[in-house]
Design a protein around this motif. Structure first.
Motif, PDB file in Angstrom:
ATOM      1  N   ALA A  68     -11.357   5.852  -7.173  1.00 63.32           N
ATOM      2  CA  ALA A  68     -11.502   4.571  -8.313  1.00 63.32           C
ATOM      3  C   ALA A  68      -9.883   4.255  -8.693  1.00 63.32           C
ATOM      4  O   ALA A  68      -9.518   3.186  -8.802  1.00 63.32           O
ATOM      5  CB  ALA A  68     -11.953   5.234  -9.467  1.00 63.32           C
ATOM      6  N   LEU A  69      -9.102   5.016  -8.896  1.00 64.14           N
ATOM      7  CA  LEU A  69      -7.898   4.731  -9.296  1.00 64.14           C
ATOM      8  C   LEU A  69      -7.023   4.084  -8.032  1.00 64.14           C
ATOM      9  O   LEU A  69      -6.510   3.023  -8.161  1.00 64.14           O
ATOM     10  CB  LEU A  69      -6.606   5.955  -9.634  1.00 64.14           C
ATOM     11  CG  LEU A  69      -7.088   6.621 -10.747  1.00 64.14           C
ATOM     12  CD1 LEU A  69      -6.391   7.884 -10.718  1.00 64.14           C
ATOM     13  CD2 LEU A  69      -6.557   5.906 -11.935  1.00 64.14           C
ATOM     14  N   LEU A  70      -7.290   4.565  -6.830  1.00 65.74           N
ATOM     15  CA  LEU A  70      -6.562   3.947  -5.624  1.00 65.74           C
ATOM     16  C   LEU A  70      -7.329   2.373  -5.629  1.00 65.74           C
ATOM     17  O   LEU A  70      -6.561   1.408  -5.228  1.00 65.74           O
ATOM     18  CB  LEU A  70      -7.170   4.586  -4.380  1.00 65.74           C
ATOM     19  CG  LEU A  70      -6.478   4.141  -2.830  1.00 65.74           C
ATOM     20  CD1 LEU A  70      -5.291   3.936  -3.040  1.00 65.74           C
ATOM     21  CD2 LEU A  70      -7.102   4.763  -1.823  1.00 65.74           C
ATOM     22  N   SER A  71      -8.713   2.392  -5.692  1.00 69.08           N
ATOM     23  CA  SER A  71      -9.354   0.906  -5.730  1.00 69.08           C
ATOM     24  C   SER A  71      -8.695   0.218  -6.704  1.00 69.08           C
ATOM     25  O   SER A  71      -8.358  -1.227  -6.436  1.00 69.08           O
ATOM     26  CB  SER A  71     -10.812   1.010  -5.930  1.00 69.08           C
ATOM     27  OG  SER A  71     -11.605  -0.055  -5.964  1.00 69.08           O
ATOM     28  N   ALA A  72      -8.351   0.673  -7.800  1.00 66.04           N
ATOM     29  CA  ALA A  72      -7.785  -0.250  -8.941  1.00 66.04           C
ATOM     30  C   ALA A  72      -6.375  -0.672  -8.555  1.00 66.04           C
ATOM     31  O   ALA A  72      -5.976  -1.823  -8.705  1.00 66.04           O
ATOM     32  CB  ALA A  72      -7.719   0.256 -10.235  1.00 66.04           C
ATOM     33  N   LEU A  73      -5.669   0.344  -7.971  1.00 68.65           N
ATOM     34  CA  LEU A  73      -4.229  -0.141  -7.656  1.00 68.65           C
ATOM     35  C   LEU A  73      -4.313  -0.902  -6.581  1.00 68.65           C
ATOM     36  O   LEU A  73      -3.177  -1.724  -6.292  1.00 68.65           O
ATOM     37  CB  LEU A  73      -3.610   1.349  -7.138  1.00 68.65           C
ATOM     38  CG  LEU A  73      -2.955   2.147  -8.420  1.00 68.65           C
ATOM     39  CD1 LEU A  73      -2.823   3.538  -7.822  1.00 68.65           C
ATOM     40  CD2 LEU A  73      -2.049   1.685  -9.355  1.00 68.65           C
ATOM     41  N   LEU A  74      -5.221  -1.002  -5.771  1.00 67.54           N
ATOM     42  CA  LEU A  74      -5.257  -2.015  -4.636  1.00 67.54           C
ATOM     43  C   LEU A  74      -5.753  -3.356  -4.977  1.00 67.54           C
ATOM     44  O   LEU A  74      -5.985  -4.385  -4.147  1.00 67.54           O
ATOM     45  CB  LEU A  74      -5.994  -1.530  -3.460  1.00 67.54           C
ATOM     46  CG  LEU A  74      -5.435  -0.187  -2.646  1.00 67.54           C
ATOM     47  CD1 LEU A  74      -6.522   0.483  -1.775  1.00 67.54           C
ATOM     48  CD2 LEU A  74      -4.229  -0.603  -1.817  1.00 67.54           C
TER      49      LEU A  74
ATOM     50  N   THR B 185       0.869  -1.271  -0.068  1.00 69.44           N
ATOM     51  CA  THR B 185       0.078   0.005  -0.013  1.00 69.44           C
ATOM     52  C   THR B 185       0.870   1.163   0.054  1.00 69.44           C
ATOM     53  O   THR B 185       0.378   2.152  -0.376  1.00 69.44           O
ATOM     54  CB  THR B 185      -1.024   0.021   1.355  1.00 69.44           C
ATOM     55  OG1 THR B 185      -0.146  -0.167   2.457  1.00 69.44           O
ATOM     56  CG2 THR B 185      -1.981  -1.143   1.106  1.00 69.44           C
ATOM     57  N   ASP B 186       2.176   1.148   0.651  1.00 67.84           N
ATOM     58  CA  ASP B 186       2.910   2.501   0.488  1.00 67.84           C
ATOM     59  C   ASP B 186       3.295   2.728  -0.949  1.00 67.84           C
ATOM     60  O   ASP B 186       3.261   3.859  -1.335  1.00 67.84           O
ATOM     61  CB  ASP B 186       4.153   2.306   1.193  1.00 67.84           C
ATOM     62  CG  ASP B 186       3.756   2.094   2.943  1.00 67.84           C
ATOM     63  OD1 ASP B 186       4.761   1.592   3.623  1.00 67.84           O
ATOM     64  OD2 ASP B 186       2.938   2.818   3.431  1.00 67.84           O
ATOM     65  N   GLN B 187       3.645   1.685  -1.376  1.00 71.79           N
ATOM     66  CA  GLN B 187       3.936   1.849  -2.972  1.00 71.79           C
ATOM     67  C   GLN B 187       2.811   2.217  -3.888  1.00 71.79           C
ATOM     68  O   GLN B 187       2.897   3.227  -4.846  1.00 71.79           O
ATOM     69  CB  GLN B 187       4.542   0.488  -3.597  1.00 71.79           C
ATOM     70  CG  GLN B 187       4.982   0.548  -5.175  1.00 71.79           C
ATOM     71  CD  GLN B 187       5.288  -0.542  -5.734  1.00 71.79           C
ATOM     72  OE1 GLN B 187       5.357  -1.750  -5.060  1.00 71.79           O
ATOM     73  NE2 GLN B 187       5.648  -0.499  -6.846  1.00 71.79           N
TER      74      GLN B 187
ATOM     75  N   PRO C 263     -10.365  -2.650   3.473  1.00 75.60           N
ATOM     76  CA  PRO C 263     -10.399  -1.395   4.081  1.00 75.60           C
ATOM     77  C   PRO C 263      -9.612  -0.448   3.121  1.00 75.60           C
ATOM     78  O   PRO C 263      -8.840   0.272   3.602  1.00 75.60           O
ATOM     79  CB  PRO C 263      -9.540  -1.661   5.366  1.00 75.60           C
ATOM     80  CG  PRO C 263      -8.556  -2.716   5.070  1.00 75.60           C
ATOM     81  CD  PRO C 263      -9.257  -3.689   4.302  1.00 75.60           C
ATOM     82  N   LEU C 264     -10.376  -0.178   2.008  1.00 72.65           N
ATOM     83  CA  LEU C 264      -9.690   0.921   1.079  1.00 72.65           C
ATOM     84  C   LEU C 264     -10.007   2.264   1.736  1.00 72.65           C
ATOM     85  O   LEU C 264      -8.923   3.070   1.719  1.00 72.65           O
ATOM     86  CB  LEU C 264     -10.870   0.793  -0.164  1.00 72.65           C
ATOM     87  CG  LEU C 264     -10.829   2.200  -1.016  1.00 72.65           C
ATOM     88  CD1 LEU C 264      -9.414   2.205  -1.996  1.00 72.65           C
ATOM     89  CD2 LEU C 264     -12.068   2.308  -1.971  1.00 72.65           C
TER      90      LEU C 264
ATOM     91  N   ARG D  22     -15.321   3.036 -11.371  1.00 69.82           N
ATOM     92  CA  ARG D  22     -14.185   2.110 -10.923  1.00 69.82           C
ATOM     93  C   ARG D  22     -13.763   0.945 -11.839  1.00 69.82           C
ATOM     94  O   ARG D  22     -12.454   0.890 -12.046  1.00 69.82           O
ATOM     95  CB  ARG D  22     -14.947   1.001  -9.624  1.00 69.82           C
ATOM     96  CG  ARG D  22     -15.078   2.115  -8.714  1.00 69.82           C
ATOM     97  CD  ARG D  22     -16.061   1.631  -7.539  1.00 69.82           C
ATOM     98  NE  ARG D  22     -15.652   0.306  -6.758  1.00 69.82           N
ATOM     99  CZ  ARG D  22     -16.174  -0.203  -6.089  1.00 69.82           C
ATOM    100  NH1 ARG D  22     -17.042   0.235  -5.360  1.00 69.82           N
ATOM    101  NH2 ARG D  22     -15.877  -1.474  -5.609  1.00 69.82           N
ATOM    102  N   GLU D  23     -14.544   0.483 -12.888  1.00 67.86           N
ATOM    103  CA  GLU D  23     -14.129  -0.159 -13.987  1.00 67.86           C
ATOM    104  C   GLU D  23     -13.423   0.384 -14.715  1.00 67.86           C
ATOM    105  O   GLU D  23     -12.188  -0.037 -15.255  1.00 67.86           O
ATOM    106  CB  GLU D  23     -15.351  -0.746 -14.705  1.00 67.86           C
ATOM    107  CG  GLU D  23     -16.268  -1.933 -13.804  1.00 67.86           C
ATOM    108  CD  GLU D  23     -15.423  -3.016 -13.520  1.00 67.86           C
ATOM    109  OE1 GLU D  23     -15.253  -3.475 -12.313  1.00 67.86           O
ATOM    110  OE2 GLU D  23     -14.808  -3.489 -14.214  1.00 67.86           O
TER     111      GLU D  23
END
Ligand SMILES: C[C@H](O)[C@H](O)[C@@H](O)C(=O)CO
Ligand SMILES: [Mn+2]
Length: 419
Positions: free
Chosen positions: A348-354, A21-23, A383-384, A306-307
């Motif tokens: 949405a970008l964070l969710s995709a990266l996670l 998650t840091d990256q 826990p996004l 998100r998609e």
């Protein structure tokens, strides 16, 4: 648990999926998303006094609309102070800033008419994207511009497009960041036309004339944005999806731009992204939220948003997809509209990266579809929000709803005084 402890707990959970998650946070900070100036004044612009045309509408009449370049810049600064992440400034040619009584028509615009915007962009360490404004002008003849059967009309708008090429290159040289120059026209017909081909042949010829203007393709990224219909042009729009895709596919260096409000309601741009990535080195997007029609509602953290982010991230296309927001809601506080929309796409970008893309692709390739479904669903409750709060903290903005207090204070102190 306090926020730090909650983040550390979330970090461990995501580590179990192979996600650092840091990256992820470091990466998200570097993804530029283009913020459109036109949410701040209902797409009115500064260079004409007439109505908004082109078959688009900013519905509502919430008080406090920006009326001058200074007000618009002040409002954008306020909104940007509430948004995490990297922004680009997205301008229309109609936002030219004339000083000392000067005026230049759309075909006579020069870089100097955007010097104030360059100053603004440099102050905020932003690149600039640009759009010729082929609407809201007296020289739109019978609703037509680059497709008009009237040569003089086409030539005026071709000159405008050429001027915008020169201004786009100026932006890129001044900021050191390539400028995405998006061509979109509202040309079309309300009812059944007698000739669908002629306007499209003229459109192709006009765009080719615009692109004949010399420019450095490393600095200017010309795009063609498609659309399926507009208000008052329900029966036909010249710049259809097939036209835009075909033009981009047959003209070196031209990008297709997909606006997810510009398709039939059951069509998903998220599915189109990986199709275009098979053939185009680069593509561009306008992220919006159509409700019943191309309504340009504020972007929310909803499924399609998100998609869209997921397709960009999991196909390693963050450097191949130019992301811009495009919505304009005049029914609510415009600072809040800007902020909700930008933060939604950041989420949405964070969710995709996670999302553990390689793990999930492996399950698909091994036909372990039951496990794939289970895991995609279970990850939705990871826990996004705790990672989001840490991201916002590192960006120096509020993670939760506290930012809205600042919007209310700005409305009280600034917006309410604009009579
Ligand atoms: C103002 C923009 O150019 C406009 O919204 C265009 O991008 C579009 O999407 C029109 O429907
Ligand atoms: Mn658009």
């Amino acid at each position: 648990m306090n926020q730090t402890e909650r983040y550390e707990s979330a970090k461990e959970l995501y580590r179990g999926l192979g996600i650092d998650t840091d990256q992820v946070i470091r990466r998200l900070k570097e993804i530029p998303v283009s913020l459109h100036c036109w949410q701040g004044d209902d797409v009115k612009g500064f260079d004409q006094d007439g109505p908004l045309t082109g078959g688009i509408q900013a519905t509502g009449n919430y008080p406090g609309r920006a009326r001058t370049p200074e007000e618009l810049m002040e409002d954008m600064e306020m909104a940007m102070s509430l948004m995490p992440g990297k922004k680009k400034l997205n301008l229309h040619a109609s936002y030219a800033v004339f000083e000392n009584g000067e005026y230049a028509d759309r075909d006579q615009l020069e870089p100097k008419h955007f010097a104030k915007w360059v100053e603004f962009a440099k102050k905020h360490h932003m690149g600039i994207d640009f759009n010729p404004t082929f609407f809201s002008h007296a020289k739109v003849k019978d609703g037509l511009t680059l497709t008009s059967p009237d040569k003089e009309t086409r030539e005026f708008w071709i000159r405008h497009g050429k001027a915008c090429i020169r201004i786009s290159e100026y932006f890129a040289k001044e900021t050191g960041i390539p400028c995405v120059m998006n061509i979109w026209i509202g040309d079309g017909f309300k009812d059944v036309p007698a000739d669908r081909l002629g306007p499209r042949l003229r459109y192709r010829e006009s765009i080719e004339a615009i692109l004949a203007e010399p420019y450095d393709p490393k600095l200017v990224k010309p795009c063609v944005e498609s659309k399926v219909f507009g208000i008052g042009v329900e029966s036909y729009t010249a710049g259809s999806a097939e036209f835009a895709l075909s033009f981009a596919a047959t003209h070196q260096g031209v990008l297709p731009l997909m606006d997810n409000g510009h398709y039939h309601p059951t069509e998903m741009v998220s599915d189109k992204i990986p199709a275009l990535l098979c053939f185009f080195p680069e593509i561009a997007l306008h992220v919006t939220r159509p409700v019943r029609w191309d309504s340009d509602h504020v972007v929310l953290f909803d499924d399609e948003t998100r998609e869209i982010a997921k397709e960009i991230v999991r196909n390693n296309a963050l450097n191949r997809v130019y992301i811009a927001l495009d919505y304009f809601d005049a029914s609510i506080n415009r600072i809040s509209a800007w902020t909700v929309g930008f933060r939604s796409f950041q989420k949405a970008l964070l969710s995709a990266l996670l999302t553990p893309a390689e793990l999930l692709k492996g399950l698909q390739d091994e036909n372990r579809m039951s496990e794939l479904m289970m895991l995609q669903e279970e990850i939705k409750l990871y826990p996004l929000g705790d990672v989001w709060n840490e991201y916002c903290r590192q960006c120096g903005v509020e993670g939760g709803q506290g930012w809205f207090e600042k919007v209310k204070a700005y409305e009280q102190d600034v917006l309410s005084k604009r009579k």
